[in-house]
Design an enzyme around this catalytic site. Structure first.
Site, PDB file in Angstrom:
ATOM      1  N   CYS A 168     -24.035  -4.364 -32.107  1.00 36.56           N
ATOM      2  CA  CYS A 168     -24.366  -3.931 -33.478  1.00 36.56           C
ATOM      3  C   CYS A 168     -25.538  -4.703 -34.071  1.00 36.56           C
ATOM      4  O   CYS A 168     -26.092  -4.309 -35.095  1.00 36.56           O
ATOM      5  CB  CYS A 168     -23.154  -4.087 -34.384  1.00 36.56           C
ATOM      6  N   HIS A 221     -24.512  -4.687 -41.856  1.00 37.98           N
ATOM      7  CA  HIS A 221     -24.010  -3.768 -40.832  1.00 37.98           C
ATOM      8  C   HIS A 221     -22.748  -3.098 -41.365  1.00 37.98           C
ATOM      9  O   HIS A 221     -21.904  -3.741 -41.990  1.00 37.98           O
ATOM     10  CB  HIS A 221     -23.711  -4.537 -39.536  1.00 37.98           C
ATOM     11  N   ASN A 280     -19.097   3.601 -38.342  1.00 38.04           N
ATOM     12  CA  ASN A 280     -19.809   2.480 -37.721  1.00 38.04           C
ATOM     13  C   ASN A 280     -20.708   3.046 -36.618  1.00 38.04           C
ATOM     14  O   ASN A 280     -20.223   3.514 -35.594  1.00 38.04           O
ATOM     15  CB  ASN A 280     -18.776   1.498 -37.147  1.00 38.04           C
TER      16      ASN A 280
END
Ligand code: UT7
Length: 332
Positions: free
Chosen positions: A119, A259, A289
């Site tokens: 990520c 994030h 996500n």
């Protein structure tokens, strides 16, 4: 005669993003696993996510996002010196998705390569681009974060399948005067916790076999609640490092783009940095996500909203598998 190297500045001059048309809602997921809209919203903040069609791959999503970023920046693909693609779901193990993208864009001059930092991939990519540009090795770099997590998600595992979505975000980074643009970058890794978020099958350690496929090793394995414990701490550290290295503090920040892994993680970070709700960019409710794509997608949306003004201080903060985490601080 001085042989000191003159550092240049690096600036984000165009951002673009792309998400596939198909939307998977919590109501859709209620039909395939034992879950509820209430649980998903309360525990993660997610209401829906975008899912790629069968004929789309990472390079296709990256291409759409890149075209928009190039258009915004006014840079032609042929002018790019490098293309860096952050992804864990590349079209194939090799060649790099960046090579495929280079060809699609006609970016003949660009050295193109992928990096995997889960990520945090986009942040790692921008950090490398900043170093390349400030040291004079490149003038114009395209950084892309792209992920098709739906391809490596087990849609029988309620603990993971409600979380992930697909998408791509891209940014053109160009050289500028040292006072402008990116003020600081910070990247960090702790390889002790690789087992908290990983894809067990398909690599050289554990090539996919009929048996490993039966065990579901082609899918993401995640220890969510353990990961959660590190996420807030790491993201707050990353925020403070980027700010502290240039003598600034959270009170100087206009916008934080974290994030988008979990709304509770985002709120935890926001509270520790004492930021107001309206300073934090959130799109997890609509995107889920999307791993390395989440920050450039959110940045693209912020740019489109016109609430960001020239001179604003923007802080990008990521955390992900590896464990990896990092931040980018820039002046718009
Ligand atoms: O992007 C990279 C970084 N990612 C992260 O940092 C993710 C961090 N972790 C998280 O976001 C959260 O841990 C999750 C959203 C993944 C899970 O939330 P949680 O509050 O940590 O839940 P949990 O895993 O501790 O599970 C709590 C309960 C369990 O039931 P029991 O054992 O208490 O009976 C789970 O089985 O919730 C159950 N559960 C679900 N129930 C309904 C887990 N998933 C679901 C679901 N629907 N989808």
């Amino acid at each position: 005669m001085s042989c000191e190297r003159q550092l240049k500045g690096a600036k984000i001059t165009g951002v673009g993003y792309y998400v596939p048309e198909k939307i998977l809602t919590n109501a859709d997921l209620e039909k395939i696993v034992d879950t509820s809209d209430k649980w998903i919203v309360e525990r993660s903040g997610i209401r829906e996510r975008h899912i790629s069609s069968d004929d789309q791959a990472a390079s296709d999503l990256a291409y759409e996002a890149s075209l928009k970023a190039l258009e915004k920046s006014g840079v032609k693909a042929e002018e790019l010196d490098q293309i860096i693609v952050g992804t864990a779901t590349s079209d194939m193990l090799f060649p790099a998705t960046a090579c495929l993208l280079q060809n699609m864009l006609g970016a003949k001059k660009a050295a193109a390569y992928d990096l995997t930092a889960a990520c945090s991939g986009f942040i790692f990519g921008v950090s490398i681009a900043d170093s390349m540009i400030s040291s004079g090795k490149a003038e114009k770099i395209l950084v892309v974060g792209v992920e098709l997590l739906s391809r490596i998600t087990d849609y029988t595992d309620r603990a993971t399948c409600v979380l992930f979505g697909d998408g791509a975000g891209a940014a053109v980074i160009e050289s500028c005067s040292p006072q402008e643009g990116i003020l600081s970058t910070f990247i960090k890794t702790d390889g002790e916790y690789t087992d908290l978020l990983y894809l067990p099958g398909g690599g050289s350690r554990n090539p996919l076999t009929e048996e490993s496929i039966k065990k579901g090793e082609q899918y993401i394995h995640m220890k969510g609640s353990e990961l959660f414990k590190y996420a807030v701490k790491a993201m707050v550290q990353a925020a403070r490092e980027a700010l502290g290295s240039v003598g600034l503090g959270p009170e100087d920040v206009d916008f934080l783009i974290p994030h988008q892994a979990n709304i509770r993680i985002i709120q935890g970070v926001r509270k520790r940095l004492k930021l107001k709700k309206e300073q934090v960019v959130i799109n997890i409710d609509r995107m889920g996500n999307t791993s390395t794509a989440s920050i450039p997608i959110a940045l693209g949306e912020l740019e489109e909203s016109n609430i960001i003004k020239k001179g604003n201080l923007v802080l990008l903060v990521a955390f992900g598998g590896g464990l990896t985490w990092g931040s980018i601080l820039f002046r718009k």
